[in-house]
Design an enzyme around this catalytic site. Sequence first.
Site, short mmCIF file in Angstrom:
data_model
loop_
_atom_site.label_atom_id
_atom_site.label_comp_id
_atom_site.label_asym_id
_atom_site.label_seq_id
_atom_site.Cartn_x
_atom_site.Cartn_y
_atom_site.Cartn_z
N ASP A 77 0.86 -1.19 0.00
CA ASP A 77 0.00 0.00 0.00
C ASP A 77 0.89 1.23 0.00
O ASP A 77 1.46 1.60 1.03
CB ASP A 77 -0.91 0.01 1.24
CG ASP A 77 -2.00 -1.07 1.18
OD1 ASP A 77 -1.78 -2.08 0.47
OD2 ASP A 77 -3.03 -0.91 1.84
N LYS A 95 -10.24 0.31 -2.64
CA LYS A 95 -10.21 0.08 -1.20
C LYS A 95 -10.45 1.38 -0.45
O LYS A 95 -9.57 2.23 -0.37
CB LYS A 95 -8.84 -0.50 -0.79
CG LYS A 95 -8.68 -0.68 0.72
CD LYS A 95 -7.33 -1.31 1.06
CE LYS A 95 -7.08 -1.28 2.57
NZ LYS A 95 -5.76 -1.81 2.91
N LYS A 111 -6.77 3.25 -3.48
CA LYS A 111 -7.21 3.25 -2.08
C LYS A 111 -7.41 4.69 -1.65
O LYS A 111 -6.65 5.57 -2.04
CB LYS A 111 -6.13 2.54 -1.25
CG LYS A 111 -6.32 2.57 0.25
CD LYS A 111 -5.24 1.71 0.93
CE LYS A 111 -5.23 1.95 2.43
NZ LYS A 111 -4.15 1.20 3.10
#
Lengths: 476, 320
Positions: free
Chosen positions: B157, B256, B220
């Site tokens: 991430d 996400k 995300k």
Amino acid sequence: MVFEYAPAPESAAIVDVRPSYGLFVGGEFTDGHGEPFKSVNPADETVLAEIARADEGDVDRAVAAARTAFERVWGPMPGAERAKYLYRIARIVQERSRELAVLESIDNGKPIRESRDVDVPLVAAHFFYYAGWADKLGHAGFGPDPRPLGVAGQIIPWNFPLLMLAWKIAPALACGNTVVLKPAETTPLTALLFADICRQADLPPGVVNIVTGAGDTGRALAEHPGVDKVAFTGSTDVGRQIARSAAGTAKRLTLELGGKAANIVFEDAALDQAVEGVVNGIFFNQGHVCCAGSRLLVQESVAEELLERLKTRMATLRVGDPLDKNTDVGAINSAAQLARIRELADAGEAEGAERWSPPCELPPQGFWFAPTVFTGVAQSHRIAREEIFGPVLSMLTFRTPEEAVTKANNTPYGLSAGIWTEKGSRILWTAQRLRAGVVWANTFNKFDPASPFGGYKESGFGREGGRHGLEGYLDA
Amino acid sequence: MPVADFGDAGVVSTETLNGVAELRAFLRGLPGVDEVGASERAARLATRSIKTSAKAEAIDLAISMVDLTTLEGADTAGKVRALCAKAAHPDPADASVPRVAAVCVYPDMVDVAVRALDGTGIGVASVATAFPSGRAPLAAKLADTRAAVEAGAAEIDMVIDRGAFLSGDLGKVFDEIAAVKDACGAAHLKVILETGELATLDNVRRASWLAMRAGADFIKTSTGKVAPAATLPVTLVMLEAVRDHRAATGRQVGVKPAGGIRTTKDAVKYLVLVNETAGPDWLSPEWFRLGASSVLNDLLMQRRKLATGAYPGPDYFTLD
């Protein structure tokens, strides 16, 4: 995976529908002297209740009760006192909102999401808003001490039964008039529940009278010599008849009639939100909206992309049980209206436009029509000219802003229009040239009690809502 | 002819040093986002009523999408191991509860998590690239990434350089993402846009496309360290972006939302948003994740409430 939403029905048990209803005259429910009629649940064709039909004598009684209340109680009452009643009604509407929403959905066929989130909150908002005006009429711009007109005869349609009642009754009462209201034949139930709310609010008898019936009752009311003001929302044809009957009399008249609104999408629009706006513009309330965006005008450079997105979005519309909280499109209000929608949609096909609906399963009972879009529509097609009053969208394209405005204005109607562009100057340029009473920019079907609403040309005259809405009920 | 590979944007000629200009023109040319309209749409979808069997399905789906996360300076190996145990068996009393999608930790905890999750099939995700601020030289960000991958992280991430994005240096943001993607090797790359700092939904749409074109496997919303974190309108715009991106390029990218998702109601709202925006193809842990930790216990409580009809107290579920 497929995420199926389980049925989530709002309970109908909250509302107590009586087997039969009388007329509300002088603060009492009384018998009607016409042949009673039945109100039907359009989602399953079951009979909801038997409703009294007011004949000329009943209308006469109601007008007399309104006259007495006007002369003895409501007209002389100070505005601040009238406001108290209106505030009280608004609060009771809020308290009984679930009951009203469920009853509206049962009687009209509209999804509970809309009656709960749009209709009933707006009803309360209108009463709150006009309650605030009742003691400030001298500051509304109609002279230092504007007087009420007297008895208002009000005839409302079936598409927003309770909301149209509020649009009519709230300003009339705030200005000091009394009213005789005739709800539509197919949707009288929330008006009769409203009568109960008037009693609960201790509104003096005769200030609000409700007479139920069909066209004959409406005609008797509109033509009654004791009526000082006629306010009508409905079809252009009936509006013409009423205008003829009022001509040459001292009666004041406001008419809010049909529409064939253009929703104009320019190539620089925020496309996803434009698609939402187009969907909301035509499929809100099954398209039973006089200001519905029934003509989609798209700039040709984005027409294909927009149509594709629109179809994808339409495929997610949930058609079915109006009481299910996840329903987006409910039932068509009546068999007659369904026949009219079918006839016009068939005419669209016959005239060469291409018809598309998403795959959608319609319930076996009741009156239903799948959301439909027509492409390849010409200005001359009936589906581009006549008000369908159903979930049917006609898509046309344009090349230049001038062409968009010309096509948008090329209709006998002029109630509303929508503009979708990210460019502020284009919004102003277009809005100045559109002959429509309401122009929405980057939104559609947005209503607020502070905002005046009304039409140009065959969409009627007079304004409802806002400060402007007071004028129709004042001797200004 | 000198060229630069712009991922899905294709191979672009840099003969006139036009690559960045073309990228900028592309991002600026995306349709705008009307904030009012997007917020209304998200709010309307949030009124969907998900009950009975649909709720049960949604709860299990949401559990399987959770990236169970601990990103604190005070994290210990013991806490990470406890989180891993919970990830594999969210409700020790009920074996029918699905396992979560991944455990998300800082790079130095990756090896602990990898060992703890061995044999469970749950992947380890690691934040990297000087999370959460992204304020470090590119070499440090790449080293951070490689270390996490070498320790066994299956997912990275990363955060974008918001300063560069907001100042208009889109080429820098693009190059960093592409370089980190390269450093990831086989690991999946989630690109954190930190939408709370991007301020407008137009920027969210542009940053989404930028990240996707640079090679992101997932986009995300947030680090969870900046408020506001994930919101429904922001997620709506990102879901529209991945939907449009697949339509344009054929490549599917996951989404996400992270931060601020605390209750079952919140989680279900996100699932409805996915279902009615990007569509059912995104309704699996492969394409949609919920970055959260506290939501898991609420999902478990609601799950048991549906099964037994009674709410268990919070003490019946482990804290971590």
